[in-house]
Design an enzyme around this catalytic site. Structure first.
Site, short mmCIF file in Angstrom:
data_model
loop_
_atom_site.label_atom_id
_atom_site.label_comp_id
_atom_site.label_asym_id
_atom_site.label_seq_id
_atom_site.Cartn_x
_atom_site.Cartn_y
_atom_site.Cartn_z
N TYR A 31 0.90 2.71 14.28
CA TYR A 31 0.95 2.03 12.98
C TYR A 31 0.93 0.51 13.19
O TYR A 31 0.12 -0.20 12.60
CB TYR A 31 2.21 2.46 12.25
CG TYR A 31 2.40 1.86 10.87
CD1 TYR A 31 1.53 2.16 9.82
CD2 TYR A 31 3.49 1.02 10.60
CE1 TYR A 31 1.73 1.62 8.54
CE2 TYR A 31 3.70 0.49 9.33
CZ TYR A 31 2.82 0.80 8.30
OH TYR A 31 3.03 0.28 7.04
N ASP B 108 -12.50 9.28 1.80
CA ASP B 108 -11.80 8.86 3.02
C ASP B 108 -12.40 7.52 3.46
O ASP B 108 -13.59 7.47 3.82
CB ASP B 108 -12.01 9.94 4.10
CG ASP B 108 -11.35 9.57 5.42
OD1 ASP B 108 -11.02 8.38 5.63
OD2 ASP B 108 -11.19 10.48 6.26
N ALA C 138 -2.96 -4.93 2.86
CA ALA C 138 -1.55 -4.56 2.86
C ALA C 138 -1.11 -4.48 4.31
O ALA C 138 -1.30 -3.45 4.97
CB ALA C 138 -1.35 -3.21 2.18
N THR D 223 -1.59 11.15 2.18
CA THR D 223 -0.13 11.09 1.96
C THR D 223 0.21 10.76 0.50
O THR D 223 1.38 10.67 0.14
CB THR D 223 0.53 10.01 2.85
OG1 THR D 223 -0.11 8.74 2.58
CG2 THR D 223 0.37 10.32 4.32
N THR E 200 10.04 -1.46 0.97
CA THR E 200 10.04 -1.44 -0.49
C THR E 200 10.41 -0.03 -0.96
O THR E 200 10.03 0.94 -0.31
CB THR E 200 8.65 -1.83 -1.01
OG1 THR E 200 8.38 -3.17 -0.57
CG2 THR E 200 8.57 -1.78 -2.53
N GLY F 101 -16.41 -4.70 4.85
CA GLY F 101 -17.88 -4.66 4.70
C GLY F 101 -18.27 -4.59 3.23
O GLY F 101 -19.17 -5.31 2.78
N LYS G 272 -17.60 -7.96 1.55
CA LYS G 272 -18.64 -8.94 1.87
C LYS G 272 -19.90 -8.66 1.05
O LYS G 272 -20.48 -9.57 0.45
CB LYS G 272 -18.93 -8.86 3.38
CG LYS G 272 -20.05 -9.75 3.87
CD LYS G 272 -20.00 -9.79 5.39
CE LYS G 272 -21.37 -10.06 5.99
NZ LYS G 272 -22.21 -8.87 6.12
N PHE H 206 2.31 5.41 -3.22
CA PHE H 206 3.47 4.78 -3.87
C PHE H 206 3.13 3.36 -4.36
O PHE H 206 3.08 3.11 -5.57
CB PHE H 206 4.64 4.81 -2.87
CG PHE H 206 5.77 3.88 -3.17
CD1 PHE H 206 6.39 3.87 -4.42
CD2 PHE H 206 6.24 3.02 -2.18
CE1 PHE H 206 7.44 3.01 -4.69
CE2 PHE H 206 7.30 2.15 -2.45
CZ PHE H 206 7.89 2.14 -3.69
P1 NAD Z 1 1.70 5.94 0.68
O1 NAD Z 1 1.60 6.91 1.79
O2 NAD Z 1 2.45 6.34 -0.54
O3 NAD Z 1 0.26 5.46 0.22
C1 NAD Z 1 -0.85 5.36 1.09
C2 NAD Z 1 -2.04 5.94 0.38
O4 NAD Z 1 -3.20 5.81 1.23
C3 NAD Z 1 -1.89 7.44 0.08
O5 NAD Z 1 -2.20 7.70 -1.26
C4 NAD Z 1 -2.88 8.11 1.03
O6 NAD Z 1 -3.39 9.33 0.55
C5 NAD Z 1 -3.95 7.03 1.16
N1 NAD Z 1 -4.77 7.14 2.37
C6 NAD Z 1 -4.34 7.25 3.65
N2 NAD Z 1 -5.39 7.33 4.47
C7 NAD Z 1 -6.51 7.26 3.70
C8 NAD Z 1 -7.91 7.29 3.98
N3 NAD Z 1 -8.38 7.41 5.21
N4 NAD Z 1 -8.77 7.17 2.94
C9 NAD Z 1 -8.33 7.05 1.65
N5 NAD Z 1 -7.02 7.02 1.34
C10 NAD Z 1 -6.12 7.12 2.36
O7 NAD Z 1 2.34 4.60 1.30
P2 NAD Z 1 2.85 3.28 0.59
O8 NAD Z 1 4.27 3.11 0.89
O9 NAD Z 1 2.38 3.23 -0.80
O10 NAD Z 1 2.05 2.17 1.44
C11 NAD Z 1 0.83 1.65 0.98
C12 NAD Z 1 0.37 0.53 1.88
O11 NAD Z 1 1.36 -0.50 1.93
C13 NAD Z 1 0.14 0.98 3.33
O12 NAD Z 1 -1.02 0.33 3.83
C14 NAD Z 1 1.37 0.50 4.05
O13 NAD Z 1 1.11 0.22 5.39
C15 NAD Z 1 1.73 -0.76 3.27
N6 NAD Z 1 3.16 -1.04 3.36
C16 NAD Z 1 4.08 -0.32 2.63
C17 NAD Z 1 5.43 -0.62 2.75
C18 NAD Z 1 6.49 0.10 1.96
O14 NAD Z 1 7.67 -0.19 2.10
N7 NAD Z 1 6.14 1.04 1.09
C19 NAD Z 1 5.86 -1.62 3.64
C20 NAD Z 1 4.90 -2.30 4.39
C21 NAD Z 1 3.56 -2.01 4.23
#
Ligand code: NAD
Ligand code: UDP
Length: 315
Positions: free
Chosen positions: A146, A57, A115, A36, A176, A103, A106, A12
């Site tokens: 988490y 990954d 994030a 996800t 968000t 890594g 760097k 997202f």
């Molecule tokens: P999301 O689930 O839509 O996006 C996360 C993305 O990370 C996905 O596309 C998923 O496939 C990918 N992913 C997960 N594990 C992975 C891995 N091991 N290797 C490669 N890709 C991987 O979630 P989001 O809402 O877009 O959140 C994105 C980031 O922002 C996250 O780190 C989340 O903690 C942070 N965040 C989001 C919010 C919010 O309200 N949306 C709030 C606080 C923090």
């Protein structure tokens, strides 16, 4: 030309950041394993000359050819139902994924942005939450996978900054919402909108007196980008200050959707924070940033997206 890697770029927030940085003139390398996220979120970028995609990954060693100026580490399950069903992957992406992304940063002499999340404050005793608050997290609770992964990621980021001199940024993102959220990701907003638009009951957890402060995605993306381009190394809260109870929010969505849905009450999940509201004075003072999108407007745009998804896809 600036070249930027976005991990979790098919999610997202990540996909909106791909759009934003491409429009800022960057070359964008998007990395995701679709844990996800979805190909649909980046499909419109496939033919873009400055966009490329690497399926990978990030808990495994990350290799990217060529120079990189910025690494934005967004890979991680983010919705409570996602991280509850993927607890080990969530911990691994926060720990091993952050280590690998740092890594790479760097090795490329790049700048890293993490994030992070308001969840580092847990179920807070301080209200609203300032960046100086250390939080109230249950490390062995269900949400701990988490919260602690993100707290570890922040510590790892600061260690790379202090020990290796890597340029780093930490954004503590608060709730968000907006287009490209998964309709079945279990978060309050897409769930309530889907339920209201399909005439099914809105599943409020507990009494619904718990509060959140929801920011529209365009505002959050603007805040993240301002932190990225700044020199601020300490964590910065990015979120909306307009607090609303979940029951009030459910009723607002029913009203805006002209829905006849009723509200039902499910049990409150374990460790569900009772209140959440950012103190954004730091972002206001140092970045001249504050949310601009009016709630009604943001909700209307998101409702239109959810309606379109319901009409055109199986969720
Ligand atoms: P999301 O689930 O839509 O996006 C996360 C993305 O990370 C996905 O596309 C998923 O496939 C990918 N992913 C997960 N594990 C992975 C891995 N091991 N290797 C490669 N890709 C991987 O979630 P989001 O809402 O877009 O959140 C994105 C980031 O922002 C996250 O780190 C989340 O903690 C942070 N965040 C989001 C919010 C919010 O309200 N949306 C709030 C606080 C923090
Ligand atoms: N919530 C709810 N019904 C739902 C989904 C969520 O009442 O169907 C509640 C949830 O328990 C929390 C709030 O809404 O109190 C916000 O949940 P969300 O998952 O959107 O975000 P987070 O808990 O991570 O802030």
């Amino acid at each position: 030309m600036l070249r930027t890697l976005i991990t979790g770029g098919a999610g997202f927030l990540g996909s909106h950041l791909c759009d934003r940085l491409l429009s800022d003139g960057h070359e964008v390398v998007c990395m995701d394993n679709f844990l996800t996220g979805s190909r649909d979120n980046i499909m419109h970028l496939n033919e873009h000359p400055r966009f490329s995609f690497l399926e990978h990954d990030v808990t495994e060693y990350i290799s990217v050819d060529g120079p990189i100026d910025y690494v934005l580490h967004f890979a991680s399950p983010a919705s409570p139902i996602d991280y509850l069903r993927l607890p080990i992957q969530t911990l691994k992406v926060g720990a091993l994924g952050t280590h690998n992304a740092l890594g790479l940063t760097k090795a490329k002499s790049a700048c890293f942005l993490l994030a992070s999340t308001s969840e580092v404050y847990g179920d807070p005793f301080e209200h609203p939450q300032k960046e100086t608050y250390w939080g109230n997290v249950n490390p062995v609770g269900l949400r701990g996978v988490y919260d602690e992964a993100k707290r570890f990621a922040e510590a790892m980021t600061m260690a790379y900054h202090r020990y290796h001199g890597v340029q780093t940024r930490i954004v503590r993102i608060f709730n968000t919402y907006g287009p490209r959220m998964r309709l079945n990701d279990g978060r309050a907003l897409p769930t309530f909108m889907r339920q209201a638009l399909t005439g099914t009951p809105l599943t409020v957890h507990g009494t619904g007196e718990q509060t959140r402060s929801f920011a529209y995605v365009d505002d959050t993306v603007e805040g993240i980008v301002r932190v990225l381009y700044s020199k601020i190394t300490c964590p910065v809260n990015i979120g909306c200050c307009e607090e609303i109870s979940i029951i009030e929010f459910a009723k607002k969505i029913i009203g805006m959707a002209n829905s006849h849905s009723i509200v039902t009450h499910d049990p409150l999940p374990e460790d569900d924070p009772k209140s959440r509201q950012p103190d954004i004075s730091m972002a206001k003072e140092l970045l001249d940033w504050e949310p601009k999108v009016d709630r009604e407007d943001g909700l209307r745009r998101t409702l239109a997206y959810v309606l379109d998804k319901i009409e055109h896809t199986i969720v």
